[in-house]
Design a protein around this motif. Sequence first.
Motif, short mmCIF file in Angstrom:
data_model
loop_
_atom_site.label_atom_id
_atom_site.label_comp_id
_atom_site.label_asym_id
_atom_site.label_seq_id
_atom_site.Cartn_x
_atom_site.Cartn_y
_atom_site.Cartn_z
N ARG A 71 29.58 31.84 26.15
CA ARG A 71 29.48 32.83 27.19
C ARG A 71 30.15 32.49 28.59
N THR A 72 30.01 31.00 28.80
CA THR A 72 30.68 30.73 29.96
C THR A 72 31.98 30.58 29.93
N ARG A 73 32.75 30.23 28.79
CA ARG A 73 34.13 30.40 28.49
C ARG A 73 34.83 31.52 28.35
N ARG A 74 33.95 32.60 27.91
CA ARG A 74 34.48 34.01 28.07
C ARG A 74 34.36 34.22 29.75
N GLU A 75 33.40 34.14 30.25
CA GLU A 75 33.47 34.43 31.70
C GLU A 75 34.43 33.78 32.49
N LEU A 76 34.73 32.48 32.15
CA LEU A 76 35.90 31.55 32.73
C LEU A 76 37.22 32.34 32.56
N ALA A 77 37.43 32.66 31.42
CA ALA A 77 38.69 33.17 30.78
C ALA A 77 38.75 34.78 31.89
N LEU A 78 37.71 35.65 31.85
CA LEU A 78 37.77 36.72 32.45
C LEU A 78 38.07 36.72 34.10
N ARG A 79 37.34 35.95 34.36
CA ARG A 79 37.62 35.34 35.97
C ARG A 79 39.12 34.88 36.18
N PHE A 80 39.52 34.32 35.34
CA PHE A 80 40.94 33.60 35.38
C PHE A 80 41.90 34.96 35.32
N GLU A 81 41.66 35.60 34.26
CA GLU A 81 42.44 36.54 34.19
C GLU A 81 42.59 37.66 35.43
N ARG A 82 41.36 38.08 35.74
CA ARG A 82 41.28 38.98 37.07
C ARG A 82 41.94 38.31 38.28
N GLY A 83 41.67 37.14 38.39
CA GLY A 83 42.22 36.47 39.63
C GLY A 83 43.49 35.88 39.65
N ALA A 84 44.19 35.72 38.36
CA ALA A 84 45.55 34.96 38.34
C ALA A 84 46.52 35.71 38.96
N TRP A 85 46.65 36.87 39.21
CA TRP A 85 47.71 37.28 40.04
C TRP A 85 47.55 37.05 41.50
N HIS A 86 46.61 36.67 42.04
CA HIS A 86 46.16 36.11 43.42
C HIS A 86 47.25 34.84 43.49
N HIS A 87 47.07 33.97 42.46
CA HIS A 87 47.62 32.61 42.53
C HIS A 87 49.01 32.44 41.93
N HIS A 88 49.46 33.68 41.45
CA HIS A 88 50.93 33.55 40.76
C HIS A 88 51.72 34.55 41.45
N GLY A 89 51.80 34.49 42.83
CA GLY A 89 52.71 35.58 43.41
C GLY A 89 54.11 34.76 43.63
N PHE A 90 54.91 35.72 44.04
CA PHE A 90 56.25 35.33 44.18
C PHE A 90 56.54 34.27 45.37
N PHE A 91 55.71 34.17 46.18
CA PHE A 91 55.93 33.27 47.24
C PHE A 91 55.40 31.93 47.23
N ARG A 92 54.38 31.60 46.10
CA ARG A 92 53.82 30.43 46.00
C ARG A 92 54.66 29.53 44.92
N PRO A 93 54.61 27.96 45.45
CA PRO A 93 55.19 27.20 44.60
C PRO A 93 54.65 27.33 43.06
N PRO A 94 55.64 27.05 42.07
CA PRO A 94 54.84 27.25 40.61
C PRO A 94 53.89 25.89 40.47
N PRO A 95 52.76 26.14 39.75
CA PRO A 95 51.66 25.29 39.49
C PRO A 95 52.46 24.17 38.89
N GLY A 96 51.78 22.81 38.47
CA GLY A 96 52.26 21.67 37.93
C GLY A 96 51.69 21.64 36.60
N GLY A 97 51.82 20.40 35.95
CA GLY A 97 51.41 20.19 34.61
C GLY A 97 52.32 20.83 33.73
N VAL A 98 51.87 20.62 32.41
CA VAL A 98 52.81 20.84 31.07
C VAL A 98 53.01 22.39 31.02
N LEU A 99 51.81 23.27 31.35
CA LEU A 99 51.84 24.54 31.16
C LEU A 99 52.47 24.97 32.36
#
Length: 163
Positions: A71-99
């Motif tokens: 249940r928590t993993r599902r909520e985590l995934a849904l919250r990430f999916e809904r909020g991802a566009w806020h953090h993946h905009g054109f003017f933000r630097p790309p995130p770090g890490g392998v992914l």
Amino acid sequence: MRERNVAQASRRDREFEAFVAGAAGRLLQTATLLTAEPPDDNPRARRLLTHALAHTYAVWDGLRGEDPYDRTRRELALRFERGAWHHHGFFRPPPGGVLRALGPLERLVLVLRLYEGVAEEQTAALLGMPAERVRAICLRAMATVLHPRREKSVPPVVEVAPS
């Protein structure tokens, strides 16, 4: 009646604390992979996990045999999916890490399928898309991670003084 409610709330709190003690580390790692933040500096992942755990706590009494980790993993995934566009905009630097080379949806599918081991059909149902699309996204994401694009190196321009 009041004593009974207090006892139930106390039991609920103990059960939830035990769940968090056992599952928080792996869930934080999942959130960190989703946000592509470094493991030692992951404020977005911690915020995402806090919100998912708060939601799980709110529905704790209504789980009725459902796996709280799922249940928590599902909520985590849904919250990430809904909020991802806020953090993946054109003017933000790309995130770090392998992914870092992956988009939010590719990262979400890859983390759910490979890190969390969620079946293709379950991932598709969670994200509301056909299983074939999940398979294609996962394969594309794996190819991107395993064979990253190389930056073209441009030879330096050498200026020659006029003779």
